[in-house]
Design an enzyme around this catalytic site. Structure first.
Site, short mmCIF file in Angstrom:
data_model
loop_
_atom_site.label_atom_id
_atom_site.label_comp_id
_atom_site.label_asym_id
_atom_site.label_seq_id
_atom_site.Cartn_x
_atom_site.Cartn_y
_atom_site.Cartn_z
CB CYS A 52 -5.68 3.31 -2.07
SG CYS A 52 -4.26 3.93 -1.14
CG ASP A 95 -2.07 0.93 1.16
OD1 ASP A 95 -2.12 1.73 0.21
OD2 ASP A 95 -2.95 0.88 2.05
CG ASP A 96 0.06 4.86 -0.09
OD1 ASP A 96 -0.73 4.60 -1.00
OD2 ASP A 96 -0.20 5.67 0.82
CG ASP A 141 -2.15 0.85 -3.36
OD1 ASP A 141 -1.00 1.32 -3.17
OD2 ASP A 141 -3.06 0.94 -2.51
CG ASN A 142 -0.90 4.58 -4.60
OD1 ASN A 142 -2.03 4.23 -4.26
ND2 ASN A 142 -0.02 5.06 -3.74
#
Length: 537
Positions: free
Chosen positions: A74, A38-39, A309-310
């Site tokens: 997200c 995540d991130d 996700d990014n």
């Protein structure tokens, strides 16, 4: 009931209903594991702490050097992974229920056709999910944690956004509350243990798909106790776009305060260090997972994908911390894959996106991709090292900005329309931070072309060969013909669906401009730019 007992019971139930003929037919199909962080950036050193992951996945398989997301946030990005579609086709535009993040409309229109739903219903896979799903999952207005999306045999989903302690999991639709005891509650470790339990007690007569979605390295950046002293001398990279004014960029970038205050720099350095600390537990999870697959004799028949996700930024163009922006540091992500038929220690420079993950995994499972409505492409030919593969040279990035109707409560003096204004009231998002880009990577061009949906109709263009850190917006100086072609290509991609999202790009030999592709029910209008109309940039 313990996680192990739940998994054991469900696995035994699956064994009872599985026919011997079906079991024999399905034993040789590959298993798939998808680890989603995540991130996690790749441009600013985000993979550096993951020594075990590098050894166990990257060095044993392939690293994609140009992997991207179609939206640097997200929920839209995760929806693209699940559906294989661009945001304009799955209609998840931001992290809110109003933006279709885990809304009832998403549940009705998109969830039944995600790749895990097809894997389970059409390919006979047992499917396991653990971790963060979508940011608004569990919202009372969308069914609460009792909602279990179709396609999941075993469901351990986090209610709402990433946390490390004091969270609620949906355990196959039943709420389970966790506290703040490290040994039983630290979420990354809980996900690891649930995954190992699944591998211990699952059916051995069906192939399996696992999606493990960690909170790390998302805020609040809570490291496991044993890692809180790690990386004490590490700070965010001071590259050429760090702490500089984005003078020829969209107004939201221009409003950042340059130079940043000492307190802002200290804040982002601390965040950067803590992000790395949280990733050490992800590294441990990967090691445990690979060892268990090897112990079970299943490693050689299992594909393992690792991605995020990014991306993320820490001080670029004087924006302290966040994602959401159109630049490489926010849209580029790690993508590592190992598995059957993949040679070790490879790199690949093809332009790939997370909309390709669903088609790839379905292709691995033997599903006919012509039966899907997905926008992405299967990576399987690239994983196998096939020769003369025809591949894309561009893809679409799109984002719809978020903002408060009233003032941001942390910075009331800024007025309505902005959000995420921290620290020092530097805002990371706004209603008109709404843009679409064509990211092109061909043999002759490494280019990004972006348009904003605002009163300025602001345009940003970057030649990443000459300017890899995207400091100089060349919208006013680039050749007019290229500018117009990119404008047309952007409009086509904004209205594409399925196969039309995979047509040749502007710099491909097969590129043809077809005006019929410019218009659709998305309301896209052709806009011709001239040097005169760009004078305001």
């Amino acid at each position: 009931m313990s996680p192990a007992a739940v998994v054991r019971g469900l696995a035994l139930a699956a064994l009872l209903v599985l026919s011997p003929a079906g079991a024999a037919r399905q034993t040789r199909r590959p298993n798939v594991v998808l680890i989603l962080t995540d991130d996690q950036d790749v441009c600013l050193g985000g993979m550096t702490p993951l020594k075990k992951t590098n050894a166990l996945i990257a060095q044993m398989g392939i690293t994609f050097l140009n992997a991207y997301v179609p939206s640097a946030l997200c929920c839209p990005s995760r929806a693209s992974i699940l559906t294989g579609k661009y945001p304009h086709n799955h209609h998840v535009v931001n992290n809110t229920l109003e933006g279709n993040c885990s809304s009832k409309l998403w549940q009705k229109i998109q969830e039944p056709y995600t790749f895990p739903a097809l894997l389970k219903a059409m390919c006979g896979y047992q499917t396991f999910f653990a971790g963060k799903y979508l940011n608004e999952y569990g919202a009372e207005d969308a069914g609460g944690v009792g909602h279990v999306p179709p396609g999941w045999s075993f469901w351990y989903a986090l209610e709402k956004n990433s946390k490390y302690y004091n969270y609620t999991l949906s355990v196959n639709g039943k709420a389970r509350r966790h506290g703040e005891n490290y040994s039983v509650d630290y979420l990354t470790d809980v996900l690891a243990n649930m995954s190992l339990d699944f591998l211990e007690y699952k059916s051995n007569f069906e192939p399996f798909f696992m999606m493990i979605s960690t909170p790390a390295p998302h805020s609040p950046w809570t490291a496991a106790p044993q890692y809180t002293k790690s990386f004490q001398n590490v700070s965010a990279p001071r590259n050429s776009n760090f702490n500089i004014h984005g003078k020829n960029k969209h107004w939201l970038i221009r409003q950042a305060k340059t130079p940043m205050t000492n307190s802002s720099i200290q804040f982002l350095d601390d965040a950067y260090r803590k992000r790395w600390q949280t990733l050490l537990s992800v590294d441990d999870l990967i090691e445990k997972l690979v060892k268990k697959l090897e112990l079970n004799g299943e490693l050689d028949n299992t594909y393992i994908f690792y991605t995020s996700d990014n991306g993320y930024h820490t001080g670029q163009f004087s924006l302290p911390i966040d994602k959401r922006q159109l630049y490489e540091f926010d849209i580029k992500v790690p993508l590592l894959v190992r598995g059957p038929g993949i040679k070790p220690n490879q790199t690949n420079k093809m332009l790939v996106a997370n909309i390709d993950l669903g088609p790839t995994i379905l292709d691995i499972a033997g599903y006919d991709l012509n039966k899907t409505q997905m926008d992405g492409m299967s990576l399987l030919p690239l994983l196998r090292g096939d020769k003369n593969v025809t591949w894309r040279s561009d893809f679409l990035v799109e984002y719809q900005g978020e903002g408060y109707n009233g003032s941001d409560p942390t910075c009331p003096g800024l007025g309505p329309g902005v959000t995420h204004c921290f620290p020092d009231c530097v805002c990371e998002d706004s209603y008109n931070n709404t843009y679409a880009c064509v990211r092109t990577l061909s043999t002759s061009w490494d280019l990004q072309y972006c348009e904003f949906d605002d009163r300025e109709v602001f345009v940003e263009v970057y030649n990443l060969t000459a300017d890899p850190h995207q400091i100089n917006n060349i919208a006013k100086t680039i050749d007019q013909e290229i500018l117009e072609k990119m404008n047309y290509r952007l409009m086509m991609l904004q209205s594409c669906s399925g196969a039309t999202c995979r047509t040749p790009g502007v710099f491909d030999p097969g590129y043809r401009f077809d005006p019929r592709l410019m218009f659709s029910n998305h309301g896209v209008r052709a806009r011709r730019f001239s040097a005169q109309s760009l004078q305001g940039i």
